[in-house]
Enzyme design. Structure first.
Site, PDB file in Angstrom:
ATOM      1  N   CYS A 238       1.083  -2.117   0.116  1.00  0.00           N
ATOM      2  CA  CYS A 238      -0.025  -0.307  -0.096  1.00  0.00           C
ATOM      3  C   CYS A 238       1.092   1.436  -0.048  1.00  0.00           C
ATOM      4  O   CYS A 238       2.316   1.502   0.148  1.00  0.00           O
ATOM      5  CB  CYS A 238      -0.664  -0.252   1.402  1.00  0.00           C
ATOM      6  SG  CYS A 238       0.007   0.311   2.918  1.00  0.00           S
TER       7      CYS A 238
ATOM      8  N   CYS B 226       3.772   1.388   2.307  1.00  0.00           N
ATOM      9  CA  CYS B 226       4.305   0.708   2.513  1.00  0.00           C
ATOM     10  C   CYS B 226       5.709   1.683   1.968  1.00  0.00           C
ATOM     11  O   CYS B 226       7.204   2.174   1.659  1.00  0.00           O
ATOM     12  CB  CYS B 226       5.177  -0.412   1.479  1.00  0.00           C
ATOM     13  SG  CYS B 226       4.076  -1.331   2.686  1.00  0.00           S
TER      14      CYS B 226
ATOM     15  N   CYS C 269      47.082 -18.043 -11.173  1.00  0.00           N
ATOM     16  CA  CYS C 269      47.265 -18.574  -9.865  1.00  0.00           C
ATOM     17  C   CYS C 269      46.649 -17.437  -8.993  1.00  0.00           C
ATOM     18  O   CYS C 269      45.372 -17.061  -9.876  1.00  0.00           O
ATOM     19  CB  CYS C 269      48.723 -18.592  -9.715  1.00  0.00           C
ATOM     20  SG  CYS C 269      49.217 -16.444  -9.050  1.00  0.00           S
TER      21      CYS C 269
ATOM     22  N   CYS D 103      45.860 -14.129  -9.238  1.00  0.00           N
ATOM     23  CA  CYS D 103      44.970 -13.103 -10.804  1.00  0.00           C
ATOM     24  C   CYS D 103      43.839 -13.328 -10.059  1.00  0.00           C
ATOM     25  O   CYS D 103      43.474 -12.067 -10.330  1.00  0.00           O
ATOM     26  CB  CYS D 103      45.691 -14.235 -11.726  1.00  0.00           C
ATOM     27  SG  CYS D 103      47.337 -14.643 -11.788  1.00  0.00           S
TER      28      CYS D 103
ATOM     29  N   ASP E  10       7.999 -33.086   2.484  1.00  0.00           N
ATOM     30  CA  ASP E  10       6.665 -32.780   2.181  1.00  0.00           C
ATOM     31  C   ASP E  10       6.255 -33.851   2.129  1.00  0.00           C
ATOM     32  O   ASP E  10       6.781 -34.482   1.071  1.00  0.00           O
ATOM     33  CB  ASP E  10       6.843 -31.407   1.172  1.00  0.00           C
ATOM     34  CG  ASP E  10       5.221 -31.082   0.937  1.00  0.00           C
ATOM     35  OD1 ASP E  10       4.372 -30.554   1.912  1.00  0.00           O
ATOM     36  OD2 ASP E  10       4.321 -30.799  -0.320  1.00  0.00           O
TER      37      ASP E  10
ATOM     38  N   ASP F 157       7.753 -29.577  -3.564  1.00  0.00           N
ATOM     39  CA  ASP F 157       7.647 -29.883  -4.991  1.00  0.00           C
ATOM     40  C   ASP F 157       6.881 -28.110  -5.235  1.00  0.00           C
ATOM     41  O   ASP F 157       6.446 -28.176  -6.330  1.00  0.00           O
ATOM     42  CB  ASP F 157       7.061 -30.438  -5.544  1.00  0.00           C
ATOM     43  CG  ASP F 157       5.821 -31.133  -5.089  1.00  0.00           C
ATOM     44  OD1 ASP F 157       5.398 -30.904  -4.434  1.00  0.00           O
ATOM     45  OD2 ASP F 157       5.173 -31.672  -6.171  1.00  0.00           O
TER      46      ASP F 157
ATOM     47  N   ASP G  67       5.791 -24.654  -0.741  1.00  0.00           N
ATOM     48  CA  ASP G  67       6.364 -25.180  -0.641  1.00  0.00           C
ATOM     49  C   ASP G  67       8.331 -24.251  -0.511  1.00  0.00           C
ATOM     50  O   ASP G  67       8.837 -24.716   0.057  1.00  0.00           O
ATOM     51  CB  ASP G  67       6.872 -26.322  -0.929  1.00  0.00           C
ATOM     52  CG  ASP G  67       6.625 -27.439  -1.193  1.00  0.00           C
ATOM     53  OD1 ASP G  67       5.276 -27.505   0.355  1.00  0.00           O
ATOM     54  OD2 ASP G  67       6.221 -28.627  -1.661  1.00  0.00           O
TER      55      ASP G  67
END
Length: 832
Positions: free
Chosen positions: A31, A34, A102, A105, A520, A719, A723
């Site tokens: 809103c 916010c 290396c 670097c 789950d 899934d 979740d």
């Protein structure tokens, strides 16, 4: 305000240059209040001149002084106000960087990128030669990254794209070819130089004057040092320009010290003879060190190329053409030209070009490249097919749905590339050591020279030079730089082979610490759709009659339980009659007439209301309910005819997966919204001892947090969309690839196969990879910890032993090769 025509003062110009503007995507605003809260949070920061938040676009536009406030501070302010800073599209880029040798670097490139205004984070991977940069597109662009990389002394090869893969491949092949030529050239000359240095032992060279032999050795060594070894001097000069040091500095210092010493002895021997010293030259040391280090680089380049085999394999899977139906004609077109909505024909034995849905025909498809499952999957009209999988038996036509970068294969490749370019937390220690490693080694080498020159035995100067060179040459920051990224590259690539997509090094590292795993229930442990599990006949009725009548009643129903009954009847090839006078009875069930008979289908309350005598059927229904099933009574013409039990059945491998997870020492928990009685019944079937029941979707993340607060390292497997918060809250979120995009986005690991045994594969692979990385780091640290003191002459007072620079260079060359080779052993990983 400046008057027209008046020049801007230097002071005002500096102030203007310091003011920057950025756009921040913000989530969680609901809103206008916010909006004001976010504007206040940003506006209160020192250095923020103006903050405007647009509720419709969910973005904050901020003007700020880059010297007073950073993007991270703005992000923290928004989050402290209770909102989220979303990652804008295009705010992360992967860049190919050439010329790194290396860990020093890596630090230099990271520093060059991270110091740019607008860059939030920069991670550079030595093994993949790529930099991943998180940045604000409103503040900085790719041209700035190119400039920073080139100013740091490295090569900008381009940003991530299909063309970049070819550019990188070409650059690697060119580099390998160049190394091979230089190794061959320097090796031939090094053998001759070594033979010339051992003049007294080779009859052919015995007759040549010693001084002339010195001149010959000088002439032969010079091209080895400055042509074959030229890369080390270029790297060292570039590092010096940026007031830093790296592995090239060590090699350049060491070989040049031996070369200058020998050159002085060749052209001005009186410098030594005047002090009563015997004249020696060490051209062989210079030549052999250059040869061995180049040889090590060549082996390392070959091994590093093999660590990215997984990506090359995945890219090689993509078909090149598709047979598209265009105006009724079949036309072969490049796969890049296929558009969503195109109709494509696939014949037996051909690769499916893009992702889509079958519109006509059927076949079996080999999806092993995607899932690791060797058994072909039957596909019919309406089924989804994935690009790059192989059509086995029948022909079919399908509609293209996802093409190019949107395809499943392209997404997998990107996920693996991102993971391979990421850093594990364990690498931070190696990075810290690498950042101070070279200056410390140079200091130790200088200290070694001083100690040997002033306190060493005669010839003190010669021994001081040789030990100085040995210390510089034996130190190897390469092994430290390669220890973690090569392990992550091979580990994540191997995961992709088995249908386990790991998002990054942090996920990989955390996964090996998991001690608690939450599943789950619906759609994860179970199939997610109800099935008829039991048909019990009563009062002389037959099971077939009960199922046929119940299915006929439910034929037009959209209720999941009704659909399960119809599906069960159709699965038995039963012919269903038509239902008349259908009526749904809220909270109880349904009734209808089938072939003139009145059929009731519903719960016990419906039967009681219609005065149907159930008798022993009530006890049987209670038993089914105790097993986690939903019993439904069937009555025909006001007589109890039977019971149908429907349940969300377990997936095929759920029990095996849970048992194996328990066997490797994990606590397994089931999370569900079901009541305690049903949940406990299902848990007993699977073998799960702990159940979190009656958990609403919005409460799942809270349950995960509660377990984490108890000190557990938690993995969450799910899934669905509901979740996603729990997956994000867990230490490691594991999403099934059959689930939603939201769940996969929130997870750390995605399982392409709908097989929970892949969870075990992910954990086993994580443990094996972390073991390999720890071995690599251990040997890299131990090698340098032991090698440098020995090179400095630590053993000389006790055993009279000194490490020759030639031996030191061989040890250094092999240290990085051994680290990469150890990582390559992960290619032998097999689940189980």
């Amino acid at each position: 305000m400046n008057e027209p025509g008046n020049p801007i003062s230097e002071e005002n110009l500096d102030a203007i240059e310091k003011v920057s503007s950025t756009s921040i995507p913000i989530g969680g605003m609901t809103c206008a209040t916010c909006v004001r809260r976010v504007e206040k949070a940003l506006g209160d920061l020192p250095g923020v001149e103006d903050a405007n938040v647009n509720f419709a676009t969910e973005k904050a536009t901020v003007k700020f002084d880059i010297d007073q406030v950073s993007l991270q501070e703005m992000k923290d302010a928004v989050e402290s106000a209770g909102y989220q800073v979303l990652e804008p599209e295009g705010s992360r880029v992967t860049i190919s960087v050439g010329g790194m040798t290396c860990a020093a670097c890596v630090s230099r490139v990271e520093k060059a990128l991270a110091e740019l205004p607008g860059v939030e984070a920069a991670a550079v991977n030595l093994a993949t030669e790529r930099a991943t940069v998180k940045f604000d597109p409103g503040t900085i662009n790719i041209a700035d990254f190119k400039k920073a990389i080139e100013e740091a002394g490295y090569e900008y090869r381009g940003r991530e794209s299909a063309e970049l893969v070819d550019v990188e491949k070409e650059a690697r092949e060119k580099e390998f070819k160049k190394l091979k030529t230089q190794v061959s050239f320097s090796a031939v000359l090094a053998v001759i130089i070594l033979a010339g240095s051992m003049q007294g032992f080779i009859p052919l060279f015995n007759k040549i004057d010693r001084q002339i032999m010195f001149y010959v050795l000088f002439v032969l060594t010079t091209p080895v040092l400055f042509w074959a070894g030229g890369r080390f001097f270029k790297g060292a000069i570039s590092a010096a320009r940026h007031k830093t040091t790296d592995m090239n500095t060590l090699v350049a210092f060491g070989t040049m010290a031996a070369y200058l010493y020998s050159t002085t002895a060749t052209f001005a021997p009186s410098v030594f003879t005047a002090s009563g010293l015997e004249v020696h030259v060490y051209f062989d040391t210079t030549a052999i060190i250059i040869t061995l280090i180049l040889f090590g680089r060549m082996l390392e380049a070959s091994a590093k190329g093999r660590t990215s085999d997984a990506i090359k394999t995945l890219m090689g899977l993509a078909p090149k053409t598709a047979r598209v139906i265009n105006n009724g004609q079949e036309v072969d077109v490049p796969v890049d030209e296929v558009k969503p909505g195109d109709l494509i024909i696939v014949r037996p034995g051909e690769k499916i070009p893009v992702d889509g849905i079958i519109t006509e025909g059927s076949s079996s498809v080999d999806e092993a490249m995607l899932t690791g499952e060797s058994i072909p999957v039957e596909k019919h009209r309406g089924d989804e097919v994935i690009g790059a999988t192989i059509n086995k038996t029948g022909s079919f036509t399908f509609k293209a749905m996802r093409v190019g970068a949107e395809s499943a294969l392209a997404q997998i490749i990107k996920l693996v590339q991102d993971a391979q370019g990421s850093k594990a937390p364990i690498q931070r220690l190696a990075d810290k050591v690498a950042s101070i490693f070279v200056p410390v080694v140079i200091s130790l080498a200088i200290l070694t020279f001083i100690v040997w020159f002033f306190f060493g035995p005669k010839p003190a100067f010669t021994l001081a030079i040789l030990n100085f060179v040995s210390v510089l040459i034996i130190a190897c920051p390469c092994a430290l730089g390669l220890a973690t990224p090569t392990g992550i590259m091979v580990g994540t690539g191997k995961g992709a082979e088995y249908g386990v997509l790991i998002k990054g090094g942090e996920s990989l590292e955390t996964a090996h610490k998991i001690n608690t795993i939450i599943f789950d229930k619906t759609g994860t442990l179970t199939k997610g759709e109800p099935e008829v599990t039991d048909v019990l006949a009563l009062n002389g009725f037959k099971k077939e009659d009960i199922l046929v009548l119940a299915a006929a009643v439910e034929k037009n129903s959209e209720h999941p339980l009704g659909e399960a009954i119809v599906k069960a009847a159709e699965g038995e090839n039963m012919s269903l009659g038509s239902a008349e006078n259908f009526e749904a009875i809220p909270g109880q069930g349904v009734e209808a007439r089938v072939d003139g008979r009145l059929v009731l289908l519903g719960n016990a309350k419906l039967m009681v209301d219609r005065k149907i005598e159930l008798g022993e059927a009530e006890a049987q229904a209670a038993q089914l309910a105790d097993e986690g099933k939903t019993p439904m009574f069937v009555a025909v013409n006001e007589q109890a005819a039977g019971i149908l039990a429907v349940a969300d059945t377990l997936k095929e491998n759920s029990v095996q997966a849970v048992n194996e997870l328990k066997n490797i020492g994990l606590e397994v928990i089931m999370l569900t919204g079901d009541n305690h009685k049903t949940a406990e019944a299902i848990a007993r079937q699977i073998g799960i001892d702990r159940v979190l029941a009656e958990v609403m979707p919005g409460e799942k993340a809270g349950e995960v947090k509660r377990l984490r607060d108890q000190g557990k390292v938690v993995a969450m497997v799910g899934d669905g969309i509901n979740d996603a918060p729990a997956l994000a809250m867990a230490d490691v979120g594991i999403a099934l690839g059959t689930g939603t995009d939201v769940a996969m986005e929130a997870s750390d690991i995605t399982l392409i196969r709908d097989d929970l045994r892949s969870v075990i594969t992910a954990i086993q692979l994580s443990r094996r990879t972390m073991r390999t990385i720890k071995q690599n780091l251990f040997w890299a640290f131990i090698y340098n910890t032991i090698g440098i003191p020995i090179a400095a002459g630590l053993l000389y007072p006790f055993f009279g032993l000194l490490l020759k620079p030639v031996v030191a260079s061989a040890a250094m060359a092999m240290s990085s090769v051994s680290v990469v080779s150890n990582s390559l052993r992960l290619k032998n990983f097999k689940p189980g």
